[in-house]
Design a protein around this motif. Structure first.
Motif, PDB file in Angstrom:
ATOM      1  N   ARG A  34       0.943  -1.104   0.098  1.00  0.00           N
ATOM      2  CA  ARG A  34      -0.076   0.029   0.243  1.00  0.00           C
ATOM      3  C   ARG A  34       0.952   1.070   0.012  1.00  0.00           C
ATOM      4  NH1 ARG A  34      -3.192  -1.416   5.212  1.00  0.00           N
ATOM      5  NH2 ARG A  34      -0.981  -1.838   5.601  1.00  0.00           N
ATOM      6  N   GLN A  35       2.174   1.092   0.193  1.00  0.00           N
ATOM      7  CA  GLN A  35       3.267   2.499   0.292  1.00  0.00           C
ATOM      8  C   GLN A  35       3.057   2.794  -1.161  1.00  0.00           C
ATOM      9  OE1 GLN A  35       6.648   1.324   2.289  1.00  0.00           O
ATOM     10  NE2 GLN A  35       5.511   1.153   4.373  1.00  0.00           N
ATOM     11  N   PRO A  36       3.397   4.154  -1.109  1.00  0.00           N
ATOM     12  CA  PRO A  36       3.546   4.674  -2.621  1.00  0.00           C
ATOM     13  C   PRO A  36       4.828   4.353  -3.116  1.00  0.00           C
ATOM     14  CG  PRO A  36       4.007   6.367  -0.889  1.00  0.00           C
ATOM     15  CD  PRO A  36       3.262   5.247  -0.185  1.00  0.00           C
ATOM     16  N   VAL A  37       4.906   4.126  -4.536  1.00  0.00           N
ATOM     17  CA  VAL A  37       5.891   4.024  -5.158  1.00  0.00           C
ATOM     18  C   VAL A  37       6.743   5.248  -5.844  1.00  0.00           C
ATOM     19  CG1 VAL A  37       6.946   2.721  -7.217  1.00  0.00           C
ATOM     20  CG2 VAL A  37       5.250   1.523  -5.772  1.00  0.00           C
ATOM     21  N   GLU A  38       7.703   5.540  -5.685  1.00  0.00           N
ATOM     22  CA  GLU A  38       8.796   6.357  -6.369  1.00  0.00           C
ATOM     23  C   GLU A  38       9.596   6.008  -7.536  1.00  0.00           C
ATOM     24  OE1 GLU A  38      12.009  10.098  -5.262  1.00  0.00           O
ATOM     25  OE2 GLU A  38      10.456   9.342  -3.735  1.00  0.00           O
ATOM     26  N   VAL A  39       9.621   6.696  -8.565  1.00  0.00           N
ATOM     27  CA  VAL A  39      10.605   6.111  -9.663  1.00  0.00           C
ATOM     28  C   VAL A  39      11.149   7.500 -10.355  1.00  0.00           C
ATOM     29  CG1 VAL A  39      10.630   5.028 -11.861  1.00  0.00           C
ATOM     30  CG2 VAL A  39       8.801   4.274 -10.275  1.00  0.00           C
ATOM     31  N   VAL A  62      11.463   3.033  -5.456  1.00  0.00           N
ATOM     32  CA  VAL A  62      11.540   3.128  -3.971  1.00  0.00           C
ATOM     33  C   VAL A  62      10.073   2.791  -3.514  1.00  0.00           C
ATOM     34  CG1 VAL A  62      12.197   4.281  -2.008  1.00  0.00           C
ATOM     35  CG2 VAL A  62      13.824   4.416  -3.749  1.00  0.00           C
ATOM     36  N   GLN A  63       9.934   1.879  -2.701  1.00  0.00           N
ATOM     37  CA  GLN A  63       8.756   1.637  -2.022  1.00  0.00           C
ATOM     38  C   GLN A  63       8.998   1.354  -0.730  1.00  0.00           C
ATOM     39  OE1 GLN A  63       6.073  -1.659  -3.343  1.00  0.00           O
ATOM     40  NE2 GLN A  63       4.114  -0.341  -2.816  1.00  0.00           N
ATOM     41  N   GLY A  64       8.676   2.249   0.369  1.00  0.00           N
ATOM     42  CA  GLY A  64       8.956   1.952   1.831  1.00  0.00           C
ATOM     43  C   GLY A  64      10.626   1.650   1.900  1.00  0.00           C
ATOM     44  N   ASP A  65      10.807   0.333   2.694  1.00  0.00           N
ATOM     45  CA  ASP A  65      12.321   0.278   2.757  1.00  0.00           C
ATOM     46  C   ASP A  65      13.083  -0.604   1.685  1.00  0.00           C
ATOM     47  OD1 ASP A  65      11.061  -2.202   3.303  1.00  0.00           O
ATOM     48  OD2 ASP A  65      12.396  -2.557   5.006  1.00  0.00           O
ATOM     49  N   MET A  66      12.170  -0.833   0.595  1.00  0.00           N
ATOM     50  CA  MET A  66      12.576  -1.540  -0.553  1.00  0.00           C
ATOM     51  C   MET A  66      13.039  -0.611  -1.931  1.00  0.00           C
ATOM     52  SD  MET A  66      11.029  -4.650  -2.798  1.00  0.00           S
ATOM     53  CE  MET A  66       9.694  -3.688  -3.729  1.00  0.00           C
ATOM     54  N   ARG A  67      14.169  -1.004  -2.139  1.00  0.00           N
ATOM     55  CA  ARG A  67      14.780  -0.011  -3.403  1.00  0.00           C
ATOM     56  C   ARG A  67      15.474  -0.995  -4.305  1.00  0.00           C
ATOM     57  NH1 ARG A  67      19.977   3.848  -3.251  1.00  0.00           N
ATOM     58  NH2 ARG A  67      19.862   4.577  -5.490  1.00  0.00           N
ATOM     59  N   MET A  68      15.071  -0.674  -5.655  1.00  0.00           N
ATOM     60  CA  MET A  68      15.355  -1.364  -6.737  1.00  0.00           C
ATOM     61  C   MET A  68      16.242  -0.392  -7.750  1.00  0.00           C
ATOM     62  SD  MET A  68      13.439  -3.300  -9.815  1.00  0.00           S
ATOM     63  CE  MET A  68      13.052  -4.846  -8.701  1.00  0.00           C
ATOM     64  N   GLY A  81      -8.500  -1.883 -16.615  1.00  0.00           N
ATOM     65  CA  GLY A  81      -8.931  -0.487 -16.483  1.00  0.00           C
ATOM     66  C   GLY A  81      -8.553   0.088 -15.138  1.00  0.00           C
ATOM     67  N   THR A  82      -8.060  -0.590 -14.104  1.00  0.00           N
ATOM     68  CA  THR A  82      -7.783  -0.062 -12.839  1.00  0.00           C
ATOM     69  C   THR A  82      -6.573   0.600 -12.708  1.00  0.00           C
ATOM     70  OG1 THR A  82      -6.596  -2.146 -12.102  1.00  0.00           O
ATOM     71  CG2 THR A  82      -9.244  -2.148 -11.730  1.00  0.00           C
ATOM     72  N   GLN A  83      -5.686   0.558 -13.866  1.00  0.00           N
ATOM     73  CA  GLN A  83      -4.249   1.104 -13.663  1.00  0.00           C
ATOM     74  C   GLN A  83      -3.551   0.659 -12.651  1.00  0.00           C
ATOM     75  OE1 GLN A  83      -2.694   2.868 -16.142  1.00  0.00           O
ATOM     76  NE2 GLN A  83      -4.607   2.653 -17.281  1.00  0.00           N
ATOM     77  N   ASP A  84      -3.882  -0.677 -11.901  1.00  0.00           N
ATOM     78  CA  ASP A  84      -3.064  -1.305 -10.970  1.00  0.00           C
ATOM     79  C   ASP A  84      -1.751  -2.005 -11.648  1.00  0.00           C
ATOM     80  OD1 ASP A  84      -4.869  -0.489  -9.034  1.00  0.00           O
ATOM     81  OD2 ASP A  84      -5.940  -2.521  -9.174  1.00  0.00           O
ATOM     82  N   VAL A  85      -0.498  -1.838 -10.830  1.00  0.00           N
ATOM     83  CA  VAL A  85       0.710  -2.181 -11.618  1.00  0.00           C
ATOM     84  C   VAL A  85       0.558  -3.906 -11.380  1.00  0.00           C
ATOM     85  CG1 VAL A  85       3.177  -2.670 -11.159  1.00  0.00           C
ATOM     86  CG2 VAL A  85       2.136  -0.208 -10.852  1.00  0.00           C
ATOM     87  N   ARG A  86       0.890  -4.652 -12.279  1.00  0.00           N
ATOM     88  CA  ARG A  86       0.801  -6.235 -12.295  1.00  0.00           C
ATOM     89  C   ARG A  86       2.060  -6.575 -11.960  1.00  0.00           C
ATOM     90  NH1 ARG A  86      -1.011  -9.262 -17.608  1.00  0.00           N
ATOM     91  NH2 ARG A  86       0.686  -8.099 -18.060  1.00  0.00           N
ATOM     92  N   GLU A  87       3.153  -5.941 -12.744  1.00  0.00           N
ATOM     93  CA  GLU A  87       4.582  -6.926 -12.833  1.00  0.00           C
ATOM     94  C   GLU A  87       5.465  -5.425 -13.064  1.00  0.00           C
ATOM     95  OE1 GLU A  87       5.627 -10.940 -14.659  1.00  0.00           O
ATOM     96  OE2 GLU A  87       4.836  -9.411 -16.108  1.00  0.00           O
ATOM     97  N   VAL A  88       6.720  -5.786 -12.513  1.00  0.00           N
ATOM     98  CA  VAL A  88       7.785  -4.736 -12.766  1.00  0.00           C
ATOM     99  C   VAL A  88       8.905  -5.790 -13.204  1.00  0.00           C
ATOM    100  CG1 VAL A  88       9.293  -3.072 -11.394  1.00  0.00           C
ATOM    101  CG2 VAL A  88       7.058  -3.204 -10.775  1.00  0.00           C
ATOM    102  N   ILE A  89       9.276  -5.402 -14.324  1.00  0.00           N
ATOM    103  CA  ILE A  89      10.736  -6.101 -14.843  1.00  0.00           C
ATOM    104  C   ILE A  89      11.777  -5.262 -14.958  1.00  0.00           C
ATOM    105  CG2 ILE A  89      11.246  -7.481 -17.011  1.00  0.00           C
ATOM    106  CD1 ILE A  89       7.973  -7.748 -17.343  1.00  0.00           C
ATOM    107  N   ALA A  90      12.845  -5.555 -14.257  1.00  0.00           N
ATOM    108  CA  ALA A  90      14.055  -4.934 -14.443  1.00  0.00           C
ATOM    109  C   ALA A  90      15.048  -5.591 -15.183  1.00  0.00           C
ATOM    110  CB  ALA A  90      14.535  -4.472 -13.056  1.00  0.00           C
ATOM    111  N   THR A  91      15.923  -4.949 -15.989  1.00  0.00           N
ATOM    112  CA  THR A  91      17.254  -5.404 -16.638  1.00  0.00           C
ATOM    113  C   THR A  91      18.354  -4.481 -16.664  1.00  0.00           C
ATOM    114  OG1 THR A  91      16.052  -4.380 -18.769  1.00  0.00           O
ATOM    115  CG2 THR A  91      15.574  -6.840 -18.385  1.00  0.00           C
TER     116      THR A  91
END
Length: 160
Positions: A34-39, A62-68, A81-91
């Motif tokens: 539920r924490q906001p995500v900052e990119v 960054v989301q809470g104490d998690m950082r990628m 149509g909800t605009q919810d994030v389903r997946e994050v793919i990093a390379t």
């Protein structure tokens, strides 16, 4: 005696099969989606037809104490149509930190619904003085439990 046990553990580790698996904990506290995500990134491109956004160049999520951190991060949104994030793919060389724990690998995939983070490609996990290397790490970010698969390498023991 402690030295013998440490050497025995190391000998068993060296003899471990290619598909060895070691359980790990990651982050120590429950993940809160539920924490906001900052990119932050050098650039962003959005494709409305596929429902994807691609952040490129020095990406930090960054989301809470998690950082990628990664070279590129693709965000896949739900198609309902909800605009919810389903997946994050990093390379492009990925570093994930949570609390004092860190994991790095060639690429990562985070499934938001299951809270599973999968790192692949020369994975290295550090937790305080302990380091575990392998081919793939899967960790449940809600529970902190995970595993490292492949040719797992670590050093056990230490002290007298």
């Amino acid at each position: 005696m402690h030295r013998f046990i440490a050497l025995l553990g190391l000998a068993l580790l060296i003899a471990a099969p290619v598909s060895a698996q070691v359980n790990i904990g990651f982050g120590g506290v429950a993940y809160d989606s539920r924490q906001p995500v900052e990119v932050t990134a050098d650039s962003l491109s959005v494709d409305q037809s596929t429902g994807e956004a691609v952040f490129s160049g020095n990406v930090i999520v960054v989301q809470g104490d998690m950082r990628m951190a990664a070279g590129s991060v693709r965000i896949v949104y739900a198609t309902d149509g909800t605009q919810d994030v389903r997946e994050v793919i990093a390379t492009g060389g990925v570093l994930v930190t949570r609390g004092s724990d860190a994991a790095e690998g060639g690429s990562a995939r985070f499934d938001v619904a299951s809270a599973l983070l999968t790192l692949t490609g020369d994975v290295l996990v550090t937790q305080g003085p302990t380091a575990i290397a392998g081919d793939r790490m899967v960790v449940n970010m809600t529970t902190g439990n995970g595993s490292v698969d492949g040719r797992v390498r670590t050093v056990l023991g230490g002290g007298e």
